[in-house]
Write an enzyme that holds these catalytic residues in place. Sequence first.
Site, PDB file in Angstrom:
ATOM      1  N   HIS A   1       0.864  -1.183   0.000  1.00 28.45           N
ATOM      2  CA  HIS A   1       0.000   0.000   0.000  1.00 28.45           C
ATOM      3  C   HIS A   1       0.904   1.238   0.000  1.00 28.45           C
ATOM      4  CE1 HIS A   1      -3.981   1.798   1.699  1.00 28.45           C
ATOM      5  NE2 HIS A   1      -3.282   2.730   1.082  1.00 28.45           N
TER       6      HIS A   1
ATOM      7  N   HIS B   1      -8.268  -6.386   7.005  1.00 30.14           N
ATOM      8  CA  HIS B   1      -8.077  -5.418   8.076  1.00 30.14           C
ATOM      9  C   HIS B   1      -8.372  -6.043   9.425  1.00 30.14           C
ATOM     10  CE1 HIS B   1      -6.969  -1.440   9.357  1.00 30.14           C
ATOM     11  NE2 HIS B   1      -6.820  -1.123   8.092  1.00 30.14           N
TER      12      HIS B   1
ATOM     13  N   GLU C   1      -2.565  -1.667  -3.250  1.00 31.98           N
ATOM     14  CA  GLU C   1      -3.703  -0.911  -2.725  1.00 31.98           C
ATOM     15  C   GLU C   1      -3.374   0.570  -2.686  1.00 31.98           C
ATOM     16  OE1 GLU C   1      -4.483  -3.878   1.085  1.00 31.98           O
ATOM     17  OE2 GLU C   1      -3.715  -1.864   1.379  1.00 31.98           O
TER      18      GLU C   1
HETATM   19  N1  PXP Z   1      -6.779  -4.063   3.280  1.00 32.40           N
HETATM   20  C1  PXP Z   1      -6.555  -2.747   3.167  1.00 32.40           C
HETATM   21  C2  PXP Z   1      -7.286  -1.990   2.110  1.00 32.40           C
HETATM   22  C3  PXP Z   1      -5.625  -2.091   3.995  1.00 32.40           C
HETATM   23  O1  PXP Z   1      -5.405  -0.782   3.862  1.00 32.40           O
HETATM   24  C4  PXP Z   1      -4.924  -2.849   4.957  1.00 32.40           C
HETATM   25  C5  PXP Z   1      -3.910  -2.173   5.836  1.00 32.40           C
HETATM   26  O2  PXP Z   1      -2.929  -1.588   5.052  1.00 32.40           O
HETATM   27  C6  PXP Z   1      -5.193  -4.235   5.041  1.00 32.40           C
HETATM   28  C7  PXP Z   1      -6.136  -4.800   4.205  1.00 32.40           C
HETATM   29  C8  PXP Z   1      -4.494  -5.110   6.022  1.00 32.40           C
HETATM   30  O3  PXP Z   1      -4.889  -4.780   7.330  1.00 32.40           O
HETATM   31  P1  PXP Z   1      -4.056  -5.300   8.559  1.00 32.40           P
HETATM   32  O4  PXP Z   1      -2.684  -4.676   8.463  1.00 32.40           O
HETATM   33  O5  PXP Z   1      -4.831  -4.853   9.751  1.00 32.40           O
HETATM   34  O6  PXP Z   1      -3.979  -6.802   8.441  1.00 32.40           O
END
Ligand code: PXP
Length: 243
Positions: free
Chosen positions: A45, A192, A72
């Site tokens: 990301h 997430h 992302e």
């Molecule tokens: N999906 C998206 C769109 C995110 O922004 C993130 C965090 O960068 C994640 C998934 C992954 O989340 P986590 O780091 O809490 O596992």
Amino acid sequence: MTACKLSVNINKIATLRNARGGTIPNVVKAAIDIERFGAEGITVHPRPDERHIRFRDVYELKECVTTEFNIEGYPSEGFLKLVESVKPHQVTLVPDSPDVLTSNAGWNAIREQAFLKNVIERLKQKCLRVSLFMDTDLKQIDAAATTGTDRIELYTERYASGYEKSAQQAIADYQKAASHASTLNMGVNAGHDLNLNNLNYFIKNIPQVIEVSIGHALISDALYFGLQNTVQMYKHQIKSARE
Ligand code: PXP
């Protein structure tokens, strides 16, 4: 039941590297190892301030990632140019502003419908698969379906924070959202705050989920269990949920 892919978000490895300004830990080596340990995808990301993954990392990763590469980010002009040139397997569009600590909401696809349609049309011209980060509101999912997106990624923070109190209650909206998205012919990803406690239940009870993207908890667990064990523990949670 269909398999569910584990895509490991390696942003936190870049955060650790950036804390000292050198090349340790090496982001590219970590991605190669994570794939070797069994992950089916690598997620990054890149944010405009490059506080974790840098744009240069993305180009280097493109050369070595052999599984699914998922990028992302908010579709700014800079981000769109990056993904058009790198051509990952999947682009996950996230509505976060540059200063936000981490993604904290799904798209308002009703309000942003025209913008998203334009962006997705542009990405489709480059044959890129697109996923939209979404909350569970069914009207929003209806609007997402009109944008031309291939998939949605369900924002699982609310599931994760409600899981300890009542897993059944916490997952209910996600089950409805996933099955609704599926009837609208969109694939369903999720991510997430998924972790070793809450992952299995989520995958087991939502058969539509075909990919999870996990970063923070997985990289934190690796401090205790090691990266190889940790990737395999997450894979085991996913695999046993689908048997
Ligand atoms: N999906 C998206 C769109 C995110 O922004 C993130 C965090 O960068 C994640 C998934 C992954 O989340 P986590 O780091 O809490 O596992």
